[in-house]
Write an enzyme that holds these catalytic residues in place. Structure first.
Site, PDB file in Angstrom:
ATOM      1  N   THR A  69       0.826  -1.209   0.000  1.00 21.46           N
ATOM      2  CA  THR A  69       0.000   0.000   0.000  1.00 21.46           C
ATOM      3  C   THR A  69       0.854   1.251   0.000  1.00 21.46           C
ATOM      4  O   THR A  69       0.450   2.290  -0.532  1.00 21.46           O
ATOM      5  CB  THR A  69      -0.924  -0.031   1.239  1.00 21.46           C
ATOM      6  OG1 THR A  69      -1.780  -1.157   1.101  1.00 21.46           O
ATOM      7  CG2 THR A  69      -1.765   1.213   1.369  1.00 21.46           C
ATOM      8  N   SER A 112       1.308  -7.459  -1.008  1.00 19.17           N
ATOM      9  CA  SER A 112       2.034  -8.491  -0.251  1.00 19.17           C
ATOM     10  C   SER A 112       1.194  -9.730   0.030  1.00 19.17           C
ATOM     11  O   SER A 112       1.716 -10.740   0.504  1.00 19.17           O
ATOM     12  CB  SER A 112       2.624  -7.932   1.038  1.00 19.17           C
ATOM     13  OG  SER A 112       1.650  -7.831   2.048  1.00 19.17           O
ATOM     14  N   THR A 147       1.673  -4.499   4.190  1.00 20.17           N
ATOM     15  CA  THR A 147       1.546  -4.838   5.611  1.00 20.17           C
ATOM     16  C   THR A 147       0.902  -6.214   5.840  1.00 20.17           C
ATOM     17  O   THR A 147       1.036  -6.773   6.915  1.00 20.17           O
ATOM     18  CB  THR A 147       0.717  -3.776   6.355  1.00 20.17           C
ATOM     19  OG1 THR A 147      -0.584  -3.713   5.760  1.00 20.17           O
ATOM     20  CG2 THR A 147       1.390  -2.422   6.311  1.00 20.17           C
ATOM     21  N   ASP A 148       0.218  -6.752   4.807  1.00 22.90           N
ATOM     22  CA  ASP A 148      -0.531  -8.000   5.036  1.00 22.90           C
ATOM     23  C   ASP A 148       0.364  -9.180   5.417  1.00 22.90           C
ATOM     24  O   ASP A 148      -0.019 -10.021   6.227  1.00 22.90           O
ATOM     25  CB  ASP A 148      -1.363  -8.369   3.798  1.00 22.90           C
ATOM     26  CG  ASP A 148      -2.542  -7.430   3.603  1.00 22.90           C
ATOM     27  OD1 ASP A 148      -2.834  -6.645   4.525  1.00 22.90           O
ATOM     28  OD2 ASP A 148      -3.166  -7.475   2.524  1.00 22.90           O
TER      29      ASP A 148
HETATM   30  N1  ASP Z   1      -2.799  -5.438   0.704  1.00 21.16           N
HETATM   31  C1  ASP Z   1      -1.712  -4.532   1.044  1.00 21.16           C
HETATM   32  C2  ASP Z   1      -0.414  -5.319   0.998  1.00 21.16           C
HETATM   33  O1  ASP Z   1      -0.148  -6.060   1.891  1.00 21.16           O
HETATM   34  C3  ASP Z   1      -1.943  -3.934   2.378  1.00 21.16           C
HETATM   35  C4  ASP Z   1      -0.885  -2.988   2.856  1.00 21.16           C
HETATM   36  O2  ASP Z   1       0.213  -2.870   2.349  1.00 21.16           O
HETATM   37  O3  ASP Z   1      -1.182  -2.287   3.852  1.00 21.16           O
HETATM   38  O4  ASP Z   1       0.329  -5.193   0.060  1.00 21.16           O
END
Ligand code: ASP
Length: 334
Positions: free
Chosen positions: A20, A67, A100-101
Site C-alpha cells: 500500500t 504483499s 503490511t498483510d
Molecule cells: N494489501 C496490502 C499489501 O499487503 C496492504 C498494505 O500494504 O497495507 O500489500
C-alpha cells in the site's frame, strides 16, 4: 573514526517490494479500493525530500506486488538480496518497503535467514500513497533514520510503522485498516521514534540474524518445504480436516483453540500423519507449551510464535533436514 562517524558515509539501501505504501487509487479519499504496488521505489523516495538528510541512499526494486501475493520463492530472493547488500563494505543498513498483510512473515523470515549486525528495517503503510493523510512518507523517513542509527545494530529485523519499533519475531498486524496496526501483543514495542530519533527500550533475547543457524541461507536451498496451517474452529468439518490430511505437505502447523488445543477427534486424525505437527494457537497472544499427550502424539509446540511465524520456522528447520528434537529445540530458542 568511531563506528557511527564511519557509517555516516555509507549507504542505506532501500529495497522496494510493493504494498500500500506504493499504492494508488483513483480518488484521494479512497482508502480501501486502491491498487497496491503501483509506484516504483524511486518515486517513493523522491516524494520524501527530507530523506536527503539521511543519505547517501541507493534503491533497488525486487518486485512490486500486493504483499498478499508474496511467495516462498520471493522470500528466498529477498533474503539473498538483503544478504548481498549487507555484505557490502559501503552499506550501513537496509530498508525494505513492503505490504503490511504479510510483513510480519517476511520480517521473521529475514530475521532468521540474514546474517548481519547491520540494521534491517521494514516499513509500509496502511493508506495508499495517493490518499489524504497518507502514512507512507513518514513511515519511510522513520525507517531510513532508524537504519541510519547505531542503536539499531544487532537487533535483527525491525518493523516500523506509526512511529513504533517492533521486533520481527513478535510483531503482528492487529487492525485491518487503521494506521496503528502493528504491535507485539505479548512483549510490547521495542521502542519509538520521536524528534527525529529512534528510542529503544526492550530487546528480544531470542536468536536471530548473526546468531541464527539458518543464516545465511545455504546456496542449495532452491525451494522451501511445503508447510501448511490447519485453522481450527468450533464445529470444524470432517471434510475440511480430511482434505488437509490428504495434502502432500512436509509439515503442519495447527492454529489450535485456546492453548493450541485440537478437538478430540481431530487430534486422533492428525496424529496419524507421518509429518511434523506443531501446535500453535489462533489466540492473538500467549504461549503454547508441551502437554503430557504431546509425547504420545508426537506433536511439537510453537512457544509464543503465532501460526504464520511457526510455519516459517518449521519450513527452515525442515529445509535443514531436522527431526522432531531439533525442531522443538528451534521453537524453544528462536
Ligand atoms: N494489501 C496490502 C499489501 O499487503 C496492504 C498494505 O500494504 O497495507 O500489500
Amino acid at each position: 573514526m568511531d563506528m557511527a562517524t564511519r557509517d555516516e558515509k555509507k549507504k542505506i539501501v532501500i529495497i522496494g517490494t510493493g504494498g500500500t505504501i506504493a499504492g494508488q487509487s483513483a480518488s484521494d479519499a479512497d482508502l480501501t479500493g486502491y491498487q497496491a504496488g503501483a509506484i516504483g521505489v524511486d518515486d517513493l523516495l523522491s516524494s520524501v525530500p527530507e530523506l536527503g538528510d539521511y543519505g547517501p541512499l541507493e534503491s533497488k526494486q525486487l518486485c512490486n506486488i500486493d504483499s498478499s501475493d508474496m511467495t516462498t520463492d520471493l522470500w528466498l530472493s529477498l533474503s539473498r538480496l538483503v544478504q548481498k547488500e549487507v555484505a557490502r563494505e559501503d552499506v550501513a543498513g537496509v530498508v525494505i518497503t513492503h505490504g503490511t498483510d504479510t510483513m510480519e512473515e517476511s520480517a521473521y523470515f529475514l530475521h532468521l535467514t540474514v546474517s548481519t549486525d547491520k540494521p534491517i528495517v521494514m516499513t509500509g503503510s496502511m493508506r495508499p500513497a495517493s490518499a489524504i493523510s497518507a502514512d507512507g512518507p513518514l513511515n519511510l523517513l522513520n525507517a531510513v533514520l532508524t537504519a541510519r542509527s547505531p542503536e539499531a545494530r544487532g537487533k535483527g529485523v525491525i518493523v516500523t510503522l506509526n512511529n513504533y519499533l517492533d521486533c520481527a519475531r513478535d510483531v503482528t498486524k492487529q487492525n485491518t485498516t487503521d494506521v496503528a496496526t502493528f504491535a507485539s501483543p505479548l512483549f510490547g514495542h521495542q521502542g519509538l521514534i520521536q524528534g527525529g530519533q529512534s528510542h529503544w527500550y526492550y530487546v528480544s533475547t531470542r536468536r536471530h540474524t548473526k546468531a541464527s543457524e539458518f543464516a545465511p541461507l545455504a546456496a542449495d536451498v532452491r525451494a522451501l518445504p511445503e508447510v501448511g496451517i490447519l485453522y481450527l474452529y468450533g464445529g470444524v468439518s470432517a471434510q475440511y480436516v480430511e482434505s488437509i490430511k490428504a495434502l502432500p505437505w512436509q509439515g503442519l502447523v495447527i492454529a489450535g483453540l485456546g492453548h493450541g488445543i485440537l478437538p478430540t477427534w481431530v487430534e486422533k486424525e492428525v496424529k496419524q500423519l507421518s509429518i511434523p505437527v506443531v501446535r500453535a494457537s489462533r489466540v492473538a497472544g500467549g504461549m503454547v507449551s508441551a502437554l503430557p499427550d504431546d509425547g504420545i502424539n508426537q506433536f511439537l509446540t510453537a512457544d509464543t510464535l503465532n501460526p504464520a511465524k511457526a510455519r516459517i520456522l518449521l519450513m527452515l528447520g525442515l529445509a535443514k533436514g531436522y527431526g522432531d528434537k531439533e525442531l522443538q529445540d528451534a521453537f524453544n530458542h528462536y
